[in-house]
Design an enzyme around this catalytic site. Structure first.
Site, short mmCIF file in Angstrom:
data_model
loop_
_atom_site.label_atom_id
_atom_site.label_comp_id
_atom_site.label_asym_id
_atom_site.label_seq_id
_atom_site.Cartn_x
_atom_site.Cartn_y
_atom_site.Cartn_z
NE ARG A 499 2.20 -6.29 3.76
CZ ARG A 499 3.33 -6.05 4.41
NH1 ARG A 499 3.68 -6.80 5.43
NH2 ARG A 499 4.10 -5.05 4.05
CD GLU A 501 2.01 -3.27 1.37
OE1 GLU A 501 1.78 -3.83 2.44
OE2 GLU A 501 2.50 -2.14 1.28
CG ASP A 508 10.48 -2.37 -0.58
OD1 ASP A 508 10.21 -1.17 -0.43
OD2 ASP A 508 9.94 -3.28 0.09
CD1 TRP A 565 9.35 3.26 -1.34
CD2 TRP A 565 10.67 4.33 0.12
NE1 TRP A 565 9.47 2.48 -0.21
CE2 TRP A 565 10.26 3.11 0.70
CE3 TRP A 565 11.52 5.14 0.86
CZ2 TRP A 565 10.65 2.69 1.97
CZ3 TRP A 565 11.92 4.75 2.14
CH2 TRP A 565 11.48 3.53 2.67
CD GLU A 769 6.97 -5.78 6.27
OE1 GLU A 769 6.21 -6.66 6.73
OE2 GLU A 769 6.55 -4.76 5.68
CG HIS A 789 9.18 -7.26 2.95
ND1 HIS A 789 7.88 -7.66 2.93
CD2 HIS A 789 9.16 -5.91 2.78
CE1 HIS A 789 7.10 -6.60 2.75
NE2 HIS A 789 7.85 -5.53 2.65
C1 BGC Z 1 5.82 -2.18 2.18
C2 BGC Z 1 7.26 -1.83 2.03
C3 BGC Z 1 7.37 -0.42 1.62
C4 BGC Z 1 6.77 0.39 2.73
C5 BGC Z 1 6.88 1.86 2.59
C6 BGC Z 1 5.23 -1.32 3.24
O1 BGC Z 1 3.91 -1.56 3.46
O2 BGC Z 1 5.66 -3.52 2.46
O3 BGC Z 1 8.12 -2.76 1.68
O4 BGC Z 1 8.61 0.00 1.22
O5 BGC Z 1 5.45 0.03 2.99
O6 BGC Z 1 7.39 2.28 3.72
#
Ligand code: BGC
Length: 916
Positions: A499, A501, A508, A565, A769, A789
């Site tokens: 997508r 992103e 992650d 994160w 995901e 994911h």
């Molecule tokens: C991403 C994630 C990321 C998250 C943050 C999402 O849009 O795909 O993998 O960690 O946003 O919460």
């Protein structure tokens, strides 16, 4: 004569048996075999020892490094001869010889002495090539060709690719030719019509304001005598293209985050046999034009009009009169460095398994596997025929392609035929998609399975782990984990490949790093990304949500940090050290890592994080919630604990004490605030318990009670998990640490919703995901929903560390721990192999009733503690001999119902009975 003498000496040594029973293999320099283009003034050397004897190890080594291969044959290290160094070190031996020169290839080899102090033979020679070490080595100038005004697309701004070329003549005999190339954007270079190298998406994504990489290639075989042409095609890439969800969220700026016009810097150094050299470099003599690539965008796809093909544009004899002189590129102020990572390559081809036609003329190819990459088209048709390819991960119920979850990523490739009678073959160059299904429209006749070939693209990290067990669902889960890692280790560790992103999401990444390290050698990959991560650290001290950060820089808008994160800035380098003993990583980033801890201090009160701390929380947990401030405080404590270890590793004892102290304060405040005397946490969730146990935040007695509560919570939830991204990593290890292996196996093998197995039995070929990305009851989840994911794939860590039991004490798998958790009812065998930096470790177990066979292989120069899950040492055998009487078993002790045996290297076959 000399040769005969050598042979006699060799024979004499052989018969006298004085050669060591050990050989150095798999030589690496800065993690890579024969790397071309490095800029490390003191590179590090590593090797793996092989021996067919038990208990073998290295007592000394000698490295020689020379400027000519012939010198090595004569065992002369004109640049460095380490001499015999008494040491068992086989990884990251730092070069300590004369300085290297730019654009030179060097050779090295190593020999070792075994446990009996017998010398091995010299290894095979290996090489490494220095890049351009000084900025003054660069004579090339940045050039560009602005095609922005030629954009034809009205919805998106997708300018055509600039093609650049330069003729040159070679009149003397060529000895060696190396090309150094960088780009702001993406570049594909060619010499006399042939692509240079096998890499794609070069020179990768960086914070271009701070640094850009160059790639180095040995192009000696591509040079002609006489006329030559060097060519380049540029694309916007991460430098100027749309990035992430900028359109979706209507960001003030949608693209051109680092710049607007891609630029090229290239320098070809041709050395002649007579010792002279010529340098062909980018400058104002190059010419430019646009060609058949009308659009090239990572997210949006590529458009190729084959009618505009300029045959021979990058070979001699082409008439470039109509081409325009290039424009001077920007003056670049960032660092220009050798690419330290793992290039993106085409790693596999995949044939479609079936074609369906859900609507007339709309063909859907099922590739049988979700992956990142693209397809090669093989078609025949009339000139001007327009073929459109769209990509998706799933199909709607009516068999049509599902693209809703791609959001604003157009993910569409278009090819316009030029009508070649013998057919046309095309593969895009500057885009990739995440997909299992391809929709093809526009072909007048029906396609067949030969029409498309899937091309898998990923950072080509070498495979290190192999896992197989008696449960097919778990095996498929493992395959899905590896495919998802491949799809997302794409220059940076991305969240998803399909997508709008595809960002280097830090949460992650940190959750999954340890898992990833079992599957692939990720050291060089992380060497590169840790730079991205540190380049992206906010001046306030926190690491961002993703790295590289594009949006933040030019939008001027606030973007936020998040516990879970930002911790990647500490957890990832720590893990890289833990697995690969890479001290440099810790040295480089130590001061930055400290700033992250200081930042935690600013969002805390009395050593726990503030109630309203902003965070993603236990992202995508299912059916339970854990408060953001709990997660934040737990990470604050965990990072601090890791920092006390990191400081100690670096010999900063005062710092180490400081962090230990701070940890104790956070731990006390944490217990005070979150642990209730009734034996539960205030936030009573699986994630709460699992995190605290895994992170070692609790005193022993409380940890035991937390584990009891964790097991209760799972059972109360019908033996189902409820963890999100954060808790998922910690869940099964926390159970196994407290004897709840059976429960861990129940979760792993469950196919009930939500579970890993539920995805598998619902045809997943990659990790989803969300737990509810698809459910039989509700179908596909609308909105944010990726089917590739890797975060929930973090269970892989448990599969290697606990199920197979391959772990370590300390760092770098030098002191190995083999502690398999034998399942009594769910799994009857596990075979796992892991190629550590010290060599291959195997743990294979097989249970028949209560009878267990455990085959273990320990690499030379390491030792292992094997935890045999039986307290009765008199009934544990190795190769038929009871362990107490075994000469190769070094010691025997007991621990927590296990008999612990200490062994040296070699293969071992244990057998024992499980007791009730
Ligand atoms: C991403 C994630 C990321 C998250 C943050 C999402 O849009 O795909 O993998 O960690 O946003 O919460």
């Amino acid at each position: 004569m000399r040769f005969r003498l050598k042979l006699i000496v060799f024979f004499l040594i052989l018969v006298s048996g004085c050669f060591a029973d050990i050989i150095p293999t798999s030589l690496k320099c800065e993690y890579r075999e024969n790397p071309v283009g490095i800029d490390e003034p003191k590179p590090r050397f590593s090797w793996v020892l092989e021996s067919n004897q038990r208990n073998q190890g290295q007592t000394a080594f000698q490295i020689i490094c020379a400027g000519k291969k012939e010198l090595l044959q004569d065992k002369v290290g004109d640049l460095w001869d380490s001499g015999k160094v008494n040491s068992d070190q086989t990884v990251h031996v730092v070069y300590n010889g004369k300085p290297f020169q730019s654009n030179k290839t060097y050779y090295w080899k190593v020999k070792v002495w075994d446990s009996q102090n017998r010398a091995s033979e010299w290894s095979e020679p290996e090489s490494f090539t220095m890049g351009l070490l000084n900025s003054s080595d660069w004579q090339a100038k940045w050039i560009q060709y602005d095609t922005n005004p030629l954009n034809e697309n009205t919805e998106l701004h997708l300018p055509p690719c600039p093609y650049l070329r330069k003729d040159f003549t070679v009149q003397k005999k060529v000895q060696r030719a190396f090309l150094y190339v960088s780009a702001l954007g993406l570049v594909e270079m060619s010499l006399n019509g042939q692509k240079v190298g096998n890499d794609f998406f070069t020179p990768g994504w960086t914070d271009y304001n701070k640094r850009v990489y160059y790639f180095s290639y040995d192009v000696t075989p591509l040079i002609n005598s006489g006329e030559n042409v060097i060519g380049a095609i540029l694309a916007e890439g991460w430098f100027a293209d749309y990035i992430g969800y900028s359109i979706l969220v209507n960001w003030p700026q949608k693209k051109n985050f680092y710049g607007k016009v891609p630029a090229l810097l290239a320098q070809l150094v041709v050395e002649y046999a007579d010792g002279s050299q010529t340098i062909i470099k980018t400058d104002d003599t190059w010419k430019a034009a646009t060609g058949p690539i009308k659009e090239a965008s990572i997210l949006m796809g590529e458009t190729f009009d084959a009618r505009l093909k300029m045959d021979g544009w990058n070979t001699p004899g082409f008439n470039d009169k109509e081409w325009t002189p290039v424009q001077p590129g920007p003056v670049y102020y960032g660092k220009l460095q050798a690419f330290p990572g793992v290039p993106v390559r085409e790693t596999q081809e995949i044939k479609p398994t079936e074609i369906t036609e859900p609507r007339s003329g709309v063909y859907i190819f099922n590739m049988g596997q979700n992956f990142a990459g693209r397809v090669r088209l093989n078609i025949k048709g009339e000139v001007g025929t327009k073929v459109t390819l769209r990509f998706g991960e799933m199909l709607h119920q009516d068999g049509t392609l599902m693209t809703e979850n791609l959001r604003k990523a157009r993910a569409t490739d278009t090819y316009i035929l030029r009508g070649d009678a013998e057919g046309e073959v095309w593969e895009p160059q500057f885009t990739y998609h995440g997909f299992q299904y391809v929709e093809l429209t526009g072909l007048p006749n029906s396609p067949d399975l030969e029409t498309l070939t899937g091309i898998v693209l990923n950072s080509n990290t070498p495979r290190t782990g192999f896992f197989e067990c008696s449960n097919d669902t778990v095996n498929k889960l493992y395959s899905n984990i590896v495919w998802t890692q491949r799809a997302n280790y794409f220059d940076v560790p991305t969240d998803c490949p399909q997508r709008d992103e595809r960002l280097g999401w830090t949460g992650d990444a940190q959750i999954y790093t340890r898992s990833a390290s079992y599957n692939m050698d990720i050291d060089a990959f992380f060497t590169k990304w840790l730079r991205d991560l540190n380049d992206a650290q906010d001046p306030k001290g926190y690491y961002p949500n993703f790295a590289p950060v594009a949006f933040h820089r030019t939008s001027g808008q606030h973007y936020f940090f998040s516990p879970g994160w930002m911790d990647a800035g500490i957890i990832c380098p720590y893990t890289i050290y833990q697995v690969y003993q890479d001290k440099r990583v810790l040295e480089h980033y130590y001061d930055n890592m400290k700033k992250q801890i200081e930042f935690y201090g600013t969002v805390s009160e009395n050593y726990t994080c503030k109630q309203d701390i902003e965070a993603w929380g236990d992202w995508l947990s299912f059916g339970s919630k854990t408060s953001n401030h709990y997660i934040a405080t737990a990470y604050y404590a965990y990072d601090t604990l890791l920092m006390s270890e990191v400081a100690a590793i670096l010999g900063k004892d005062d710092d180490s004490r400081y962090f230990k102290n701070l940890f104790t304060k956070i731990q006390n405040a944490f217990l005070e605030k979150y642990w209730k005397s009734e034996g539960i946490f205030v936030d009573d969730s699986q994630t709460t318990c699992a995190m605290a146990i895994y992170m070692k935040l609790l005193p022993e007695d409380i940890e035991k009670r937390a584990a009891v509560r964790l097991a209760e919570l799972i059972r109360q939830n019908g033996n189902r998990l409820s963890t999100g991204f954060i808790g998922c990593k910690h869940l099964l290890p926390a159970l196994s640490e407290h004897g709840y292996d059976d429960l861990a196996y129940t979760l792993l093998t469950s196919t009930e919703f939500p579970s890993w197995g539920y995805e598998v039995v619902n045809n997943a070929t990659t990790i989803w995901e969300r737990w509810d990305s698809y459910t039989i009851k509700d179908g596909f989840k609308k909105g944010m929903n990726s089917f590739s994911h890797y975060a929930f794939g973090a269970v892989c860590e448990w599969m290697f560390r606990y199920m197979a039991g391959i772990d370590m004490e300390g760092y770098g798998f030098k002191n190995i721990i083999i502690r398999p958790r034998i399942s009594r009812d769910k799994i009857s065998y596990v075979n796992a192999d892991y190629n550590s930096i010290h060599g291959k470790i195997s743990s294979h177990w097989q249970r028949e009733g209560n009878n267990v066979k455990l085959d273990v292989t320990i690499p030379a120069n390491t030792t292992a503690l094997v935890y045999v899950p039986s307290p009765n040492k008199k009934e544990i055998f190795e190769n038929g001999t009871v362990i107490g009487k075994h000469k190769d078993i070094k010691s025997i002790s007991s621990d927590d119902g296990c008999t612990v045996v200490q062994i040296g290297s070699g293969p071992y076959k244990f057998s024992f009975n499980l007791t009730d």
